[in-house]
Design an enzyme around this catalytic site. Structure first.
Site, PDB file in Angstrom:
ATOM      1  N   VAL A   8       0.718  -1.431   0.097  1.00 51.01           N
ATOM      2  CA  VAL A   8      -0.232  -0.176   0.389  1.00 51.01           C
ATOM      3  C   VAL A   8       1.139   1.145  -0.027  1.00 51.01           C
ATOM      4  O   VAL A   8       2.041   1.340   0.454  1.00 51.01           O
ATOM      5  CB  VAL A   8      -1.001   0.035   1.520  1.00 51.01           C
ATOM      6  CG1 VAL A   8      -1.910  -0.894   1.310  1.00 51.01           C
ATOM      7  CG2 VAL A   8      -0.307  -0.160   2.656  1.00 51.01           C
ATOM      8  N   SER A   9       0.105   2.426   0.085  1.00 52.95           N
ATOM      9  CA  SER A   9       1.548   3.313  -0.340  1.00 52.95           C
ATOM     10  C   SER A   9       1.143   4.678   0.502  1.00 52.95           C
ATOM     11  O   SER A   9       2.470   5.046   1.220  1.00 52.95           O
ATOM     12  CB  SER A   9       0.894   4.551  -1.745  1.00 52.95           C
ATOM     13  OG  SER A   9       1.128   4.088  -2.697  1.00 52.95           O
ATOM     14  N   GLY A  10       0.636   4.266   1.673  1.00 53.59           N
ATOM     15  CA  GLY A  10       0.090   4.692   2.850  1.00 53.59           C
ATOM     16  C   GLY A  10       0.309   3.792   4.086  1.00 53.59           C
ATOM     17  O   GLY A  10      -0.726   2.822   3.731  1.00 53.59           O
TER      18      GLY A  10
END
Length: 191
Positions: free
Chosen positions: A10-12
């Site tokens: 996931v990005s964040g």
């Protein structure tokens, strides 16, 4: 003995891995690597660790293609590297499995489309530059020292003004001034 390894990203930190975890748990991966990192980042240490663990006969599984690659080009390069190493690749959402002939065909079509896109971009860039040149424009930053500033520099040097003061008075950097003076000296010697 071959193994099935999963990769989740996931990005964040505000995003949740549960959907990807559940999908990979359903296919019973032997081990799953989880990473929180932007897909655009070159440096993804967890992914690099996973790639280092893969051996011939293994399968790398992701929930969706965009979890693995920064771009289509990066994704294709990664999967081609896996193929050279004898590692299969599987994306659950897109139903791609490079261990089958059909899955490999679909992936090769993606590769051909990516190459086509790169070629189109290169052609458009070249055509745009040619059109700009035809109109008298050239690329790059505009010159910081125009002929009027060059005359002022010569006059100020002639009366002994320190170079730092000249640069400040004309609103240019000292490095720009020194480059101009170096080119000016070279041009003077060549005449």
């Amino acid at each position: 003995m071959s193994a099935t390894f999963g990769y989740i990203r996931v990005s964040g930190t505000d995003q949740v891995l549960d959907l990807q975890r559940d999908a990979l748990a359903a296919i019973r991966c032997d081990r799953v690597w989880e990473e929180v990192a932007s897909g655009a980042k070159d440096d993804r240490p967890v992914l690099l660790d996973l790639l280092g663990h893969l051996r011939e006969g293994d399968t790398l599984v992701v929930w969706r293609l965009d979890r693995l690659g920064r771009s289509l080009k990066h994704l294709i390069e990664t999967v081609e590297d896996l193929q050279r190493r004898g590692v299969a690749f599987r994306s659950l959402t897109e139903s791609i499995d490079t261990s089958s002939a059909g899955g490999m065909l679909i992936f090769q079509i993606f590769g051909a489309l990516a190459q086509f896109e790169r070629t189109l971009i290169q052609e458009r860039t070249a055509a745009g530059l040619a059109a700009a040149r035809a109109r008298g424009r050239i690329g790059g930053q505009p010159k910081r020292i125009d002929p009027a500033k060059a005359r002022i520099i010569s006059q100020m040097i002639g009366i002994g003004t320190p170079k730092t003061e000249i640069a400040k008075a004309l609103g240019i950097g000292r490095a720009t001034l020194y480059r101009h003076l170096a080119v000016g000296c070279t041009n003077d010697l060549g005449q």
